[in-house]
Design a protein around this motif. Structure first.
Motif, PDB file in Angstrom:
ATOM      1  N   VAL A 131       0.849  -1.183   0.000  1.00 16.50           N
ATOM      2  CA  VAL A 131       0.000   0.000   0.000  1.00 16.50           C
ATOM      3  C   VAL A 131       0.891   1.241   0.000  1.00 16.50           C
ATOM      4  CG1 VAL A 131      -1.894   1.193   1.153  1.00 16.50           C
ATOM      5  CG2 VAL A 131      -1.686  -1.294   1.340  1.00 16.50           C
ATOM      6  N   ASP A 132       0.813   2.013  -1.078  1.00 19.71           N
ATOM      7  CA  ASP A 132       1.585   3.246  -1.192  1.00 19.71           C
ATOM      8  C   ASP A 132       0.781   4.388  -0.594  1.00 19.71           C
ATOM      9  OD1 ASP A 132       3.726   2.029  -2.548  1.00 19.71           O
ATOM     10  OD2 ASP A 132       2.651   2.153  -4.450  1.00 19.71           O
ATOM     11  N   VAL A 133       1.295   4.949   0.494  1.00 18.49           N
ATOM     12  CA  VAL A 133       0.572   5.984   1.235  1.00 18.49           C
ATOM     13  C   VAL A 133       1.369   7.282   1.204  1.00 18.49           C
ATOM     14  CG1 VAL A 133      -0.420   6.645   3.460  1.00 18.49           C
ATOM     15  CG2 VAL A 133      -0.434   4.236   2.752  1.00 18.49           C
TER      16      VAL A 133
ATOM     17  N   ASN B 206       4.029   1.445   2.438  1.00 21.52           N
ATOM     18  CA  ASN B 206       5.154   2.143   1.826  1.00 21.52           C
ATOM     19  C   ASN B 206       4.843   3.637   1.835  1.00 21.52           C
ATOM     20  OD1 ASN B 206       7.467   2.805   0.280  1.00 21.52           O
ATOM     21  ND2 ASN B 206       6.266   2.712  -1.607  1.00 21.52           N
ATOM     22  N   PHE B 207       5.442   4.361   2.781  1.00 15.59           N
ATOM     23  CA  PHE B 207       5.185   5.795   2.904  1.00 15.59           C
ATOM     24  C   PHE B 207       5.938   6.566   1.826  1.00 15.59           C
ATOM     25  CE2 PHE B 207       3.988   5.096   7.498  1.00 15.59           C
ATOM     26  CZ  PHE B 207       2.674   5.549   7.343  1.00 15.59           C
ATOM     27  N   ILE B 208       5.253   7.518   1.207  1.00 15.08           N
ATOM     28  CA  ILE B 208       5.844   8.368   0.173  1.00 15.08           C
ATOM     29  C   ILE B 208       5.928   9.785   0.715  1.00 15.08           C
ATOM     30  CG2 ILE B 208       5.541   9.294  -2.157  1.00 15.08           C
ATOM     31  CD1 ILE B 208       3.976   6.728  -2.794  1.00 15.08           C
ATOM     32  N   THR B 209       7.138  10.268   0.863  1.00 18.91           N
ATOM     33  CA  THR B 209       7.344  11.579   1.478  1.00 18.91           C
ATOM     34  C   THR B 209       8.047  12.575   0.566  1.00 18.91           C
ATOM     35  OG1 THR B 209       9.449  10.824   2.433  1.00 18.91           O
ATOM     36  CG2 THR B 209       7.479  10.551   3.783  1.00 18.91           C
ATOM     37  N   ASP B 210       8.438  12.130  -0.642  1.00 23.08           N
ATOM     38  CA  ASP B 210       9.246  12.994  -1.505  1.00 23.08           C
ATOM     39  C   ASP B 210       8.449  13.615  -2.655  1.00 23.08           C
ATOM     40  OD1 ASP B 210       8.789  10.645  -2.806  1.00 23.08           O
ATOM     41  OD2 ASP B 210      10.862  10.317  -3.453  1.00 23.08           O
TER      42      ASP B 210
ATOM     43  N   ILE C 236      -0.840   6.136  -6.208  1.00 19.51           N
ATOM     44  CA  ILE C 236      -0.699   5.944  -4.772  1.00 19.51           C
ATOM     45  C   ILE C 236      -2.096   5.628  -4.244  1.00 19.51           C
ATOM     46  CG2 ILE C 236       1.328   7.429  -4.532  1.00 19.51           C
ATOM     47  CD1 ILE C 236      -0.394   9.581  -3.385  1.00 19.51           C
ATOM     48  N   ASP C 237      -2.156   4.886  -3.156  1.00 14.97           N
ATOM     49  CA  ASP C 237      -3.434   4.332  -2.704  1.00 14.97           C
ATOM     50  C   ASP C 237      -4.166   5.212  -1.697  1.00 14.97           C
ATOM     51  OD1 ASP C 237      -2.989   1.794  -4.148  1.00 14.97           O
ATOM     52  OD2 ASP C 237      -1.341   1.572  -2.722  1.00 14.97           O
ATOM     53  N   ALA C 238      -3.427   6.046  -0.998  1.00 14.26           N
ATOM     54  CA  ALA C 238      -4.066   6.905   0.007  1.00 14.26           C
ATOM     55  C   ALA C 238      -3.113   8.037   0.395  1.00 14.26           C
ATOM     56  CB  ALA C 238      -4.445   6.093   1.246  1.00 14.26           C
ATOM     57  N   ILE C 239      -3.681   9.069   0.989  1.00 11.56           N
ATOM     58  CA  ILE C 239      -2.889  10.161   1.591  1.00 11.56           C
ATOM     59  C   ILE C 239      -3.329  10.289   3.039  1.00 11.56           C
ATOM     60  CG2 ILE C 239      -2.376  12.632   1.586  1.00 11.56           C
ATOM     61  CD1 ILE C 239      -2.898  12.668  -1.408  1.00 11.56           C
ATOM     62  N   ILE C 240      -2.365  10.271   3.944  1.00 13.17           N
ATOM     63  CA  ILE C 240      -2.679  10.336   5.370  1.00 13.17           C
ATOM     64  C   ILE C 240      -2.142  11.632   5.961  1.00 13.17           C
ATOM     65  CG2 ILE C 240      -0.574   9.118   6.115  1.00 13.17           C
ATOM     66  CD1 ILE C 240      -2.364   7.737   8.247  1.00 13.17           C
ATOM     67  N   ASP C 241      -2.935  12.212   6.839  1.00 14.16           N
ATOM     68  CA  ASP C 241      -2.544  13.447   7.536  1.00 14.16           C
ATOM     69  C   ASP C 241      -2.914  13.294   9.000  1.00 14.16           C
ATOM     70  OD1 ASP C 241      -1.782  15.956   8.274  1.00 14.16           O
ATOM     71  OD2 ASP C 241      -3.386  17.025   7.216  1.00 14.16           O
ATOM     72  N   ILE C 242      -1.912  13.059   9.836  1.00 13.68           N
ATOM     73  CA  ILE C 242      -2.124  12.901  11.279  1.00 13.68           C
ATOM     74  C   ILE C 242      -1.766  14.217  11.954  1.00 13.68           C
ATOM     75  CG2 ILE C 242      -1.538  11.564  13.341  1.00 13.68           C
ATOM     76  CD1 ILE C 242      -0.564   9.333  11.455  1.00 13.68           C
ATOM     77  N   LYS C 243      -2.737  14.804  12.624  1.00 13.22           N
ATOM     78  CA  LYS C 243      -2.492  16.074  13.300  1.00 13.22           C
ATOM     79  C   LYS C 243      -1.763  15.846  14.627  1.00 13.22           C
ATOM     80  CE  LYS C 243      -4.657  18.297  10.088  1.00 13.22           C
ATOM     81  NZ  LYS C 243      -3.877  19.087   9.101  1.00 13.22           N
ATOM     82  N   PRO C 244      -0.913  16.782  15.020  1.00 13.47           N
ATOM     83  CA  PRO C 244      -0.232  16.633  16.317  1.00 13.47           C
ATOM     84  C   PRO C 244      -1.235  16.494  17.458  1.00 13.47           C
ATOM     85  CG  PRO C 244       0.755  18.395  15.020  1.00 13.47           C
ATOM     86  CD  PRO C 244      -0.494  17.995  14.306  1.00 13.47           C
ATOM     87  N   LEU C 245      -0.902  15.656  18.418  1.00  9.90           N
ATOM     88  CA  LEU C 245      -1.796  15.404  19.541  1.00  9.90           C
ATOM     89  C   LEU C 245      -1.868  16.623  20.459  1.00  9.90           C
ATOM     90  CD1 LEU C 245      -3.556  13.372  21.099  1.00  9.90           C
ATOM     91  CD2 LEU C 245      -1.474  12.637  22.291  1.00  9.90           C
ATOM     92  N   VAL C 246      -3.110  17.031  20.744  1.00  8.85           N
ATOM     93  CA  VAL C 246      -3.356  18.140  21.671  1.00  8.85           C
ATOM     94  C   VAL C 246      -3.951  17.550  22.945  1.00  8.85           C
ATOM     95  CG1 VAL C 246      -4.619  20.288  22.060  1.00  8.85           C
ATOM     96  CG2 VAL C 246      -3.765  19.733  19.771  1.00  8.85           C
ATOM     97  N   PRO C 247      -3.385  17.851  24.124  1.00  8.83           N
ATOM     98  CA  PRO C 247      -3.908  17.292  25.375  1.00  8.83           C
ATOM     99  C   PRO C 247      -5.399  17.549  25.542  1.00  8.83           C
ATOM    100  CG  PRO C 247      -1.817  18.395  25.754  1.00  8.83           C
ATOM    101  CD  PRO C 247      -2.204  18.703  24.345  1.00  8.83           C
TER     102      PRO C 247
END
Length: 372
Positions: free
Chosen positions: A54-56, A79-83, A98-109
């Protein structure tokens, strides 16, 4: 009596005709140009390319230091794609490259962890990523929290907020990857092995020496043999493309125009690979030395140029080598033309690198090629 002027054009065509007939009678030419590529196409088209990867794409600003990203990174299927730039990732997502795009936001308490995922309708691998997300450890903790909430009746704040969307696009089938690679396999085999064996044999059997006793020019000998091989290889390429399209659904965006562009690329690639054949025929001492010398040139390209596996599956240091090989750029240009609908003007980067190889190869061929 007036004697007719000797025509080297007719001599060239006569040599081409005779050589073409010889190629048709050669089992090895038919096997490498048609049989092997078709067998690989049938096999790989039906097995779907083996274990899925899975190309993400990783969105800009994604929290790559967090636990969720690190746990996903440990999964071999991801398989993370960062370039790639944001625009390139969005285009490749729509095309299913590519199969998906992921966006994880920084954790806020005291706030839920926000994860945004875009899937591609053109890819069928999004479910794999979703399954992995649902099975990593933090989801097990969420289940426990849900149990406590149902028993106690207390409202527990949401721990993770997962936003999922699907981007529409054209399905990218495995045949769309494997067929251009096998076409490149066919062209490389025909150009290197065919040219090397033919010219070495003509030299060792003194056929070329006999040609020198006639008015035929040296250029006519080369052009005649080249025309025969180009004609045979292009007919083989056309056959492979049509079989792939009508039997396995190989994508030809613009129909006949796409086919013509692929044949032009095939001819250009074949001319370059014939240069390797000229070099080998010049340095080989006998026919027994042709296969090992040819394999030194062809095997790395068969394995590293995206013929059977995507170049992105290799380590970064190996990708540098892969991206220097001429077959890699021929395969990439073929795939852009066939699936993306690119014209020849849109693959100038690949054509420029192939042109550089043309200059280098024929500069060496001129130095090493022997007539006698």
């Amino acid at each position: 009596m007036n004697q007719k002027k000797y025509s080297n054009t007719k001599a060239t065509l006569a040599i081409a005709k005779a050589s073409f007939r010889a190629i048709l009678r050669s089992p090895s030419a038919v096997v490498f140009t048609l049989a092997f590529p078709l067998i690989f196409i049938v096999v790989f088209a039906n097995i779907g390319g083996g274990a899925p990867s899975v190309d993400v794409g990783v969105a800009k600003g994604c929290d790559t230091a967090g636990k969720v990203y690190q746990q996903l990174k440990q999964r071999q299927l991801i398989n993370f794609i960062t370039d790639q730039s944001t625009d390139d990732m969005n285009k490749n997502l729509a095309k299913g490259q590519i199969d998906a795009i992921i966006d994880i936001k920084p954790l806020v308490p005291m706030q839920p962890l926000n994860i945004k995922i875009q899937y591609s309708q053109a890819s069928n691998k999004g479910g794999i990523l979703k399954s992995i997300l649902n099975n990593i450890s933090y989801n097990a903790q969420l289940a426990e929290i849900a149990k406590i909430q149902s028993v106690s009746g207390f409202k527990i704040p949401e721990a993770v907020h997962l936003e999922e969307t699907t981007v529409s696009g054209r399905a990218y089938k495995y045949i769309d990857f494997i067929l251009p690679g096998q076409l490149g396999f066919s062209i490389l085999s025909s150009g290197v092995f065919g040219t090397a064996f033919v010219f070495l044999s003509l030299r060792l059997t003194l056929v070329i020496k006999r040609f020198f006793a006639t008015p035929v020019k040296r250029s006519s000998i080369v052009l005649g043999e080249a025309l025969a091989r180009i004609t045979f290889s292009l007919l083989g390429a056309l056959f492979i493309i049509l079989v792939g399209h009508y039997l396995f659904g190989f994508t030809l965006i613009h129909g006949v125009i796409t086919v013509v562009n692929m044949l032009v690329l095939s001819a250009f690639g074949l001319i370059i690979f014939m240069g390797f054949g000229f070099i080998i025929s010049g340095i080989a001492k006998n026919e027994g030395t042709v296969p090992p010398l040819s394999n030194i040139i062809t095997m790395p390209q068969f394995l590293l140029s995206g013929t059977f596996f995507s170049v992105t599956a290799f380590p970064k240091w190996l990708q540098v080598i892969s991206n220097a090989l001429p077959l890699t750029h021929l395969n990439n240009a073929m795939r852009k033309v066939a699936f993306e609908g690119a014209g020849l003007a849109d693959v100038t980067h690949q054509l420029l690198i192939l042109l550089i190889w043309f200059v280098i190869v024929y500069a060496v061929a001129i130095k090493t090629f022997k007539w006698e």
